[in-house]
Scaffold this motif. Structure first.
Motif, PDB file in Angstrom:
ATOM      1  N   ALA A 103      20.078   1.545  18.102  1.00 50.35           N
ATOM      2  CA  ALA A 103      19.939   0.231  17.464  1.00 50.35           C
ATOM      3  C   ALA A 103      20.625   0.188  16.103  1.00 50.35           C
ATOM      4  CB  ALA A 103      18.459  -0.105  17.298  1.00 50.35           C
ATOM      5  N   ASP A 104      20.900  -1.023  15.638  1.00 50.70           N
ATOM      6  CA  ASP A 104      21.339  -1.215  14.247  1.00 50.70           C
ATOM      7  C   ASP A 104      20.144  -1.302  13.309  1.00 50.70           C
ATOM      8  OD1 ASP A 104      24.178  -1.456  14.834  1.00 50.70           O
ATOM      9  OD2 ASP A 104      23.666  -3.401  15.731  1.00 50.70           O
ATOM     10  N   LEU A 105      19.016  -1.769  13.860  1.00 50.39           N
ATOM     11  CA  LEU A 105      17.821  -2.003  13.053  1.00 50.39           C
ATOM     12  C   LEU A 105      16.604  -1.881  13.959  1.00 50.39           C
ATOM     13  CD1 LEU A 105      16.938  -3.145  10.131  1.00 50.39           C
ATOM     14  CD2 LEU A 105      16.767  -5.355  11.288  1.00 50.39           C
ATOM     15  N   VAL A 106      15.567  -1.200  13.482  1.00 47.80           N
ATOM     16  CA  VAL A 106      14.305  -1.115  14.209  1.00 47.80           C
ATOM     17  C   VAL A 106      13.242  -1.854  13.405  1.00 47.80           C
ATOM     18  CG1 VAL A 106      12.439   0.409  14.960  1.00 47.80           C
ATOM     19  CG2 VAL A 106      14.818   1.039  15.413  1.00 47.80           C
ATOM     20  N   VAL A 107      12.547  -2.778  14.046  1.00 50.02           N
ATOM     21  CA  VAL A 107      11.432  -3.486  13.424  1.00 50.02           C
ATOM     22  C   VAL A 107      10.152  -2.913  14.020  1.00 50.02           C
ATOM     23  CG1 VAL A 107      10.369  -5.715  12.927  1.00 50.02           C
ATOM     24  CG2 VAL A 107      12.860  -5.547  13.177  1.00 50.02           C
ATOM     25  N   LEU A 108       9.394  -2.201  13.214  1.00 49.07           N
ATOM     26  CA  LEU A 108       8.261  -1.422  13.695  1.00 49.07           C
ATOM     27  C   LEU A 108       6.958  -2.173  13.471  1.00 49.07           C
ATOM     28  CD1 LEU A 108       7.298   1.317  14.847  1.00 49.07           C
ATOM     29  CD2 LEU A 108       7.190   2.155  12.490  1.00 49.07           C
ATOM     30  N   SER A 109       6.217  -2.422  14.534  1.00 47.53           N
ATOM     31  CA  SER A 109       4.893  -3.027  14.396  1.00 47.53           C
ATOM     32  C   SER A 109       3.941  -2.014  13.768  1.00 47.53           C
ATOM     33  CB  SER A 109       4.374  -3.470  15.765  1.00 47.53           C
ATOM     34  OG  SER A 109       5.195  -4.500  16.298  1.00 47.53           O
ATOM     35  N   PRO A 110       2.986  -2.486  12.959  1.00 54.31           N
ATOM     36  CA  PRO A 110       2.155  -1.558  12.184  1.00 54.31           C
ATOM     37  C   PRO A 110       1.291  -0.633  13.023  1.00 54.31           C
ATOM     38  CG  PRO A 110       1.405  -3.837  11.918  1.00 54.31           C
ATOM     39  CD  PRO A 110       2.734  -3.885  12.588  1.00 54.31           C
ATOM     40  N   GLY A 111       0.990  -1.019  14.264  1.00 55.03           N
ATOM     41  CA  GLY A 111       0.152  -0.165  15.091  1.00 55.03           C
ATOM     42  C   GLY A 111       0.848   1.089  15.588  1.00 55.03           C
ATOM     43  N   VAL A 112       2.176   1.150  15.443  1.00 55.52           N
ATOM     44  CA  VAL A 112       2.940   2.320  15.893  1.00 55.52           C
ATOM     45  C   VAL A 112       3.291   3.165  14.671  1.00 55.52           C
ATOM     46  CG1 VAL A 112       4.987   3.130  17.122  1.00 55.52           C
ATOM     47  CG2 VAL A 112       3.903   0.966  17.781  1.00 55.52           C
ATOM     48  N   PRO A 113       2.828   4.402  14.580  1.00 57.10           N
ATOM     49  CA  PRO A 113       3.097   5.221  13.387  1.00 57.10           C
ATOM     50  C   PRO A 113       4.543   5.703  13.339  1.00 57.10           C
ATOM     51  CG  PRO A 113       1.879   6.500  15.001  1.00 57.10           C
ATOM     52  CD  PRO A 113       1.956   5.097  15.545  1.00 57.10           C
ATOM     53  N   ARG A 114       5.035   5.912  12.132  1.00 55.45           N
ATOM     54  CA  ARG A 114       6.371   6.484  11.963  1.00 55.45           C
ATOM     55  C   ARG A 114       6.440   7.900  12.545  1.00 55.45           C
ATOM     56  NH1 ARG A 114       9.873   4.490   7.857  1.00 55.45           N
ATOM     57  NH2 ARG A 114      10.372   6.611   7.200  1.00 55.45           N
ATOM     58  N   THR A 118       6.200   1.227   5.960  1.00 53.63           N
ATOM     59  CA  THR A 118       7.595   0.871   6.227  1.00 53.63           C
ATOM     60  C   THR A 118       8.120  -0.226   5.310  1.00 53.63           C
ATOM     61  OG1 THR A 118       6.790  -0.566   8.005  1.00 53.63           O
ATOM     62  CG2 THR A 118       7.605   1.578   8.646  1.00 53.63           C
ATOM     63  N   LEU A 119       7.355  -0.615   4.315  1.00 52.17           N
ATOM     64  CA  LEU A 119       7.813  -1.665   3.397  1.00 52.17           C
ATOM     65  C   LEU A 119       8.605  -1.051   2.246  1.00 52.17           C
ATOM     66  CD1 LEU A 119       4.904  -4.251   3.061  1.00 52.17           C
ATOM     67  CD2 LEU A 119       7.281  -4.731   3.626  1.00 52.17           C
ATOM     68  N   THR A 120       9.849  -1.474   2.140  1.00 55.52           N
ATOM     69  CA  THR A 120      10.720  -0.987   1.073  1.00 55.52           C
ATOM     70  C   THR A 120      11.431  -2.124   0.360  1.00 55.52           C
ATOM     71  OG1 THR A 120      11.115   1.021   2.362  1.00 55.52           O
ATOM     72  CG2 THR A 120      12.621   0.606   0.547  1.00 55.52           C
ATOM     73  N   HIS A 121      11.706  -3.210   1.095  1.00 51.30           N
ATOM     74  CA  HIS A 121      12.596  -4.255   0.596  1.00 51.30           C
ATOM     75  C   HIS A 121      11.879  -5.564   0.287  1.00 51.30           C
ATOM     76  CE1 HIS A 121      15.740  -1.509   1.811  1.00 51.30           C
ATOM     77  NE2 HIS A 121      15.228  -1.488   3.024  1.00 51.30           N
ATOM     78  N   LEU A 122      10.551  -5.552   0.227  1.00 56.30           N
ATOM     79  CA  LEU A 122       9.800  -6.772  -0.103  1.00 56.30           C
ATOM     80  C   LEU A 122       9.694  -6.907  -1.616  1.00 56.30           C
ATOM     81  CD1 LEU A 122       8.004  -9.146   0.917  1.00 56.30           C
ATOM     82  CD2 LEU A 122       6.054  -7.594   0.654  1.00 56.30           C
ATOM     83  N   ASP A 123      10.000  -8.099  -2.118  1.00 58.50           N
ATOM     84  CA  ASP A 123       9.903  -8.377  -3.556  1.00 58.50           C
ATOM     85  C   ASP A 123       8.518  -8.956  -3.841  1.00 58.50           C
ATOM     86  OD1 ASP A 123      10.382  -8.883  -6.209  1.00 58.50           O
ATOM     87  OD2 ASP A 123      11.778 -10.539  -5.877  1.00 58.50           O
ATOM     88  N   VAL A 124       7.655  -8.167  -4.481  1.00 54.01           N
ATOM     89  CA  VAL A 124       6.277  -8.566  -4.761  1.00 54.01           C
ATOM     90  C   VAL A 124       6.157  -8.989  -6.217  1.00 54.01           C
ATOM     91  CG1 VAL A 124       3.898  -7.699  -4.967  1.00 54.01           C
ATOM     92  CG2 VAL A 124       5.283  -7.111  -2.961  1.00 54.01           C
ATOM     93  N   ARG A 125       5.581 -10.172  -6.439  1.00 53.83           N
ATOM     94  CA  ARG A 125       5.374 -10.656  -7.807  1.00 53.83           C
ATOM     95  C   ARG A 125       4.045 -10.154  -8.378  1.00 53.83           C
ATOM     96  NH1 ARG A 125       6.414 -15.634 -10.497  1.00 53.83           N
ATOM     97  NH2 ARG A 125       5.841 -15.323 -12.671  1.00 53.83           N
ATOM     98  N   ALA A 126       3.025 -10.060  -7.535  1.00 51.23           N
ATOM     99  CA  ALA A 126       1.716  -9.561  -7.975  1.00 51.23           C
ATOM    100  C   ALA A 126       1.133  -8.681  -6.886  1.00 51.23           C
ATOM    101  CB  ALA A 126       0.772 -10.714  -8.295  1.00 51.23           C
ATOM    102  N   ALA A 127       0.717  -7.464  -7.259  1.00 52.03           N
ATOM    103  CA  ALA A 127       0.083  -6.532  -6.319  1.00 52.03           C
ATOM    104  C   ALA A 127      -1.363  -6.325  -6.741  1.00 52.03           C
ATOM    105  CB  ALA A 127       0.821  -5.201  -6.314  1.00 52.03           C
ATOM    106  N   VAL A 128      -2.275  -6.430  -5.782  1.00 52.42           N
ATOM    107  CA  VAL A 128      -3.709  -6.283  -6.044  1.00 52.42           C
ATOM    108  C   VAL A 128      -4.257  -5.217  -5.100  1.00 52.42           C
ATOM    109  CG1 VAL A 128      -5.945  -7.439  -6.048  1.00 52.42           C
ATOM    110  CG2 VAL A 128      -3.886  -8.712  -6.727  1.00 52.42           C
ATOM    111  N   VAL A 129      -5.005  -4.267  -5.650  1.00 50.63           N
ATOM    112  CA  VAL A 129      -5.687  -3.261  -4.841  1.00 50.63           C
ATOM    113  C   VAL A 129      -7.187  -3.453  -5.024  1.00 50.63           C
ATOM    114  CG1 VAL A 129      -5.962  -0.817  -4.302  1.00 50.63           C
ATOM    115  CG2 VAL A 129      -3.773  -1.658  -5.179  1.00 50.63           C
ATOM    116  N   THR A 130      -7.902  -3.750  -3.944  1.00 45.90           N
ATOM    117  CA  THR A 130      -9.317  -4.110  -4.063  1.00 45.90           C
ATOM    118  C   THR A 130     -10.194  -2.912  -4.406  1.00 45.90           C
ATOM    119  OG1 THR A 130      -9.619  -3.814  -1.669  1.00 45.90           O
ATOM    120  CG2 THR A 130      -9.086  -6.045  -2.454  1.00 45.90           C
TER     121      THR A 130
END
Length: 358
Positions: A81-92, A189-201
């Motif tokens: 493939a040129d790109l793999v889109v991985l669903s979260p239920g499948v581990p790397r 698998t998130l590397t390229h998401l631009d986050v403005r605010a991150a919250v950890v509960t």
């Protein structure tokens, strides 16, 4: 010319061979968006063909528009493939994903696929943690909808982010705000998401069937911090021991902070009885938690976390109060179902671990 970079493929997948791994709701939304944007799509899943095709049809995928590989994840398919889109239920750690990594095929998830298809102006509030993610995301969404009626609320809690991009392509107004619940599985698998605010509960050991120990699970949660854009902000639970011990040191010093459940009088958000006292950037505000659905200190923490996320993306103070006043609660989470013999009965069947139940 060399191989396109992952951001280039995400921005323009036209003509690229994209393999979507996982045929559930998330994979289906990713496949639909990739087809819409001109990619050649193959979807693979471990489940039998009939079950996968039935689920894809249910989630709106035209089976004529994708190649379907069911009953297993073929290594040659993902490595080609040129790109793999991985669903979260499948581990790397899956053997096929490890082969894909070794072959240099970029692995992304549907969150960043959607973000690349939406306007760059969307401000993302990303919420993770062990417990309270869905409640906090729903509260933050109620606040966001006051400021932006088109705000998107979803991610791990239900609606894939790709659905927002599909809706916009169909003519819906683009959101200015997106409130995303992110699981540790998605953060892997998130590397390229631009986050403005991150919250950890909060943090407590969880998902130890996927992670070898709590430290590795906590490290997956810490992957949210590098996603925060320059000028963005982070909010952590100042009263949570595991957060203090394992995450505080992972936060870069150049990111804005507005922690919650801080001692009264300190910068951040303090919880004083049924009120949130907000001190940030030289301003002070107070939010009254009069909504009967906000029950218990843990829910007051969730409300404070939601306010912190909204504050860090510039949602005005009046919307914090209005949003929390209108918060409708979440089904199966301390959902009041009635009273009998002077005893209140609550449905809390969505508690997914011991800490959540306690």
């Amino acid at each position: 010319m060399g191989r396109p970079t992952p951001p280039e493929l995400l921005k323009d997948p036209k003509g690229a061979h994209a393999v979507v791994v996982g045929g559930g709701k998330t994979g289906a939304a990713a496949a639909r968006l990739l087809v819409l944007r001109g990619a050649r799509v193959t979807l693979v899943d471990d489940a039998p063909f009939d079950r996968v095709s039935e689920g894809l049809t249910k989630h709106g995928v035209d089976l004529q528009s994708v190649a379907l590989g069911a009953g297993g994840i073929d290594v040659a398919t993902v490595t080609g493939a040129d790109l793999v889109v991985l669903s979260p239920g499948v581990p790397r750690a899956h053997a096929a994903m490890q082969a894909s990594i070794a072959a240099g095929v970029p692995i992304v998830n549907e969150i960043e696929l959607a973000a690349a298809a939406l306007p760059d102006s969307v401000s993302v509030i990303a919420i993770t943690g062990t417990n309270g993610k869905t409640t906090t995301t729903t509260m933050a969404g109620a606040i966001a909808r006051v400021a932006d009626p088109a705000a998107f609320i979803g991610g791990n809690l239900g609606t894939p982010y790709c659905q927002a991009a599909l809706d916009v392509a169909a003519g819906a107004p683009a959101p200015r705000l997106a409130v995303l619940e992110l699981s540790s599985y998605q953060l892997e698998t998130l590397t390229h998401l631009d986050v403005r605010a991150a919250v950890v509960t909060n943090l407590s050991p969880d998902h130890l069937d996927r992670y070898p120990d709590a430290a590795r699970y906590y490290a997956a949660k810490a992957r949210i911090f590098p996603l925060v854009s320059a000028g963005g902000g982070i909010s952590l639970n100042a009263a949570d021991t595991e957060t203090r011990n394992h995450l505080m040191s992972a936060v870069r010093g150049d990111r804005v902070r507005c922690d919650f459940d801080v001692p009264n009088g300190f910068e951040g958000i303090a919880i004083v009885g049924e009120r949130l006292r907000v001190r940030y950037g030289g301003a002070a505000h107070e939010v009254v938690l009069a909504n009967p659905r906000i029950v218990g200190h843990h829910n007051r923490q969730n409300a404070a976390a939601a306010v912190a996320g909204a504050l860090l993306v510039g949602v005005p103070a009046h919307a914090w109060q209005q949003g929390l006043d209108g918060y409708a609660g979440v089904a199966h989470r301390l959902e009041r179902i009635g009273e009998a013999g002077g005893v209140a009965w609550l449905n809390d069947s969505k508690a997914t671990n011991v800490d959540a139940a306690v």
